[in-house]
Design a protein around this motif. Structure first.
Motif, short mmCIF file in Angstrom:
data_model
loop_
_atom_site.label_atom_id
_atom_site.label_comp_id
_atom_site.label_asym_id
_atom_site.label_seq_id
_atom_site.Cartn_x
_atom_site.Cartn_y
_atom_site.Cartn_z
N PHE A 1 19.29 -12.10 11.22
CA PHE A 1 18.84 -11.13 10.85
C PHE A 1 18.49 -10.40 12.03
N SER A 2 18.03 -10.61 12.64
CA SER A 2 16.88 -10.41 14.40
C SER A 2 17.96 -10.66 15.20
N GLY A 3 18.24 -10.03 16.55
CA GLY A 3 19.01 -9.92 17.68
C GLY A 3 20.54 -10.09 17.54
N THR A 4 21.15 -11.01 19.08
CA THR A 4 22.28 -10.78 18.95
C THR A 4 23.02 -12.39 19.25
N ALA A 5 23.50 -13.59 18.42
CA ALA A 5 23.88 -14.44 18.87
C ALA A 5 24.96 -15.01 19.09
N GLN A 6 25.33 -15.94 20.26
CA GLN A 6 26.82 -16.31 20.68
C GLN A 6 27.02 -17.64 20.27
N VAL A 7 27.48 -18.22 19.55
CA VAL A 7 27.76 -19.62 18.41
C VAL A 7 29.37 -19.62 17.91
N GLY A 8 29.10 -20.77 17.80
CA GLY A 8 30.40 -21.52 17.31
C GLY A 8 30.92 -22.62 18.37
N PRO A 9 32.39 -22.10 18.24
CA PRO A 9 33.52 -23.77 19.09
C PRO A 9 32.65 -22.88 20.57
N ALA A 10 32.42 -23.94 21.81
CA ALA A 10 31.91 -24.73 22.89
C ALA A 10 33.21 -23.09 23.62
N ASP A 11 34.54 -23.66 23.59
CA ASP A 11 35.71 -23.47 23.74
C ASP A 11 35.42 -21.44 23.31
N GLU A 12 34.77 -21.54 22.12
CA GLU A 12 35.94 -20.39 21.70
C GLU A 12 34.63 -19.38 20.70
N PRO A 13 33.09 -19.03 21.23
CA PRO A 13 32.09 -18.85 20.99
C PRO A 13 32.21 -17.15 20.19
N ILE A 14 31.67 -17.12 19.32
CA ILE A 14 31.69 -15.90 17.94
C ILE A 14 29.94 -15.30 18.62
N VAL A 15 30.61 -13.69 19.00
CA VAL A 15 29.46 -13.37 19.07
C VAL A 15 28.93 -12.37 17.32
N VAL A 16 27.28 -12.64 16.84
CA VAL A 16 26.94 -12.65 15.28
C VAL A 16 25.89 -11.38 15.81
N ARG A 17 26.33 -10.52 15.49
CA ARG A 17 25.12 -8.85 15.76
C ARG A 17 23.79 -9.11 14.51
N SER A 18 22.62 -8.66 14.44
CA SER A 18 21.63 -7.99 14.17
C SER A 18 23.02 -7.93 12.38
N GLY A 19 22.15 -8.24 10.85
CA GLY A 19 22.91 -8.11 10.09
C GLY A 19 24.14 -8.37 9.44
N GLU A 20 24.87 -9.37 10.33
CA GLU A 20 26.31 -9.83 10.50
C GLU A 20 26.54 -11.95 10.65
N HIS A 21 27.58 -12.09 9.63
CA HIS A 21 27.70 -13.80 9.51
C HIS A 21 28.84 -13.51 9.61
N ALA A 22 28.88 -15.28 10.27
CA ALA A 22 29.98 -15.88 10.35
C ALA A 22 30.08 -17.68 10.47
N SER A 23 30.74 -17.62 10.25
CA SER A 23 31.05 -19.30 10.06
C SER A 23 32.62 -19.79 10.96
N PHE A 24 32.00 -21.37 10.97
CA PHE A 24 32.98 -21.82 12.10
C PHE A 24 32.87 -23.78 11.67
N GLY A 25 33.87 -24.24 12.20
CA GLY A 25 33.46 -25.57 11.67
C GLY A 25 32.72 -26.38 13.31
N SER A 26 32.12 -27.05 12.60
CA SER A 26 31.49 -27.69 13.31
C SER A 26 31.90 -28.94 13.95
N ASP A 27 33.21 -29.63 13.59
CA ASP A 27 33.76 -30.83 14.04
C ASP A 27 33.92 -31.08 15.67
N ALA A 28 33.77 -30.10 16.62
CA ALA A 28 33.94 -30.31 17.55
C ALA A 28 32.83 -29.81 18.21
N PRO A 29 32.31 -29.71 19.94
CA PRO A 29 30.96 -29.57 20.36
C PRO A 29 30.61 -27.93 20.76
#
Length: 191
Positions: A135-163
């Motif tokens: 909703f606000s800010g910019t996040a870096q999330v997801g698999p530790a070896d290939e994180p995803i950048v998600v900006r305000s207003g965006e959505h992402a999904s990822f498998g979390s069965d790895a660090p």
């Protein structure tokens, strides 16, 4: 959002009872669960007796080794939610709702990711998927070896069965919602 140091005695005791019951149901000793989760035996004992406040990382490590969603440590299915915030290195999470449909548990959290630190969450059991809406800010999330950048207003999904990681990019905190879908073992599906 607050911090996990504000857990009430009752909330800490209830979470400890849930951990102990799940551990016993799975036939795992306290020492073995502590070893598997990478948590000190004294820490786990303190959590189970309600004398220690848990961090997000510790709860996720325990839940992962028990093969259950985090919500099963924080709340009792069918009872109203009155769950304190859980704080980790970078993340403060508030469980808002738990939905169970067949063999899937879906947890909805309000999330704040503090800037300047990186939080690594241990792997969840196979098949767990996370959905983040910023909703606000910019996040870096997801698999530790290939994180995803998600900006305000965006959505992402990822498998979390790895660090996987959570970080706020820039100097502003990230405000987001996090949905976690977790397949349940047959013994954990409410009847």
């Amino acid at each position: 959002m607050g911090n996990s140091a504000h857990w009430s005695v009752d909330a800490a005791a209830a979470t400890g009872e849930r951990i102990r019951a799940l551990r016993a149901r799975r036939g795992i000793s306290l020492s073995e669960l502590a070893r598997r989760a990478g948590v000190g035996k004294a820490t786990l004992s303190g959590l189970e007796t309600g004398t220690r406040n848990p961090t997000a990382e510790t709860l996720y490590a325990i839940a992962g080794q028990l093969g259950v969603p985090l919500a099963m440590l924080l709340s009792t299915p069918g009872e109203p939610l009155d769950v304190p915030e859980v704080e980790g290195t970078a993340v403060v999470a508030q469980l808002l709702e738990v939905f169970q449909d067949g063999g899937i548990s879906t947890e909805l959290y309000r999330l704040e990711i503090r800037p300047g630190v990186l939080q690594t969450s241990p792997a969840h059991p196979a098949g767990v998927v996370e959905y983040l809406t910023v909703f606000s800010g910019t996040a870096q999330v997801g698999p530790a070896d290939e994180p995803i950048v998600v900006r305000s207003g965006e959505h992402a999904s990822f498998g979390s069965d790895a660090p996987h990681v959570y970080a706020a990019l820039g100097e502003e905190p990230v405000h987001a919602s996090l949905l976690i879908r977790h397949p349940l073992e047959a013994s954990d599906v409410p009847v």
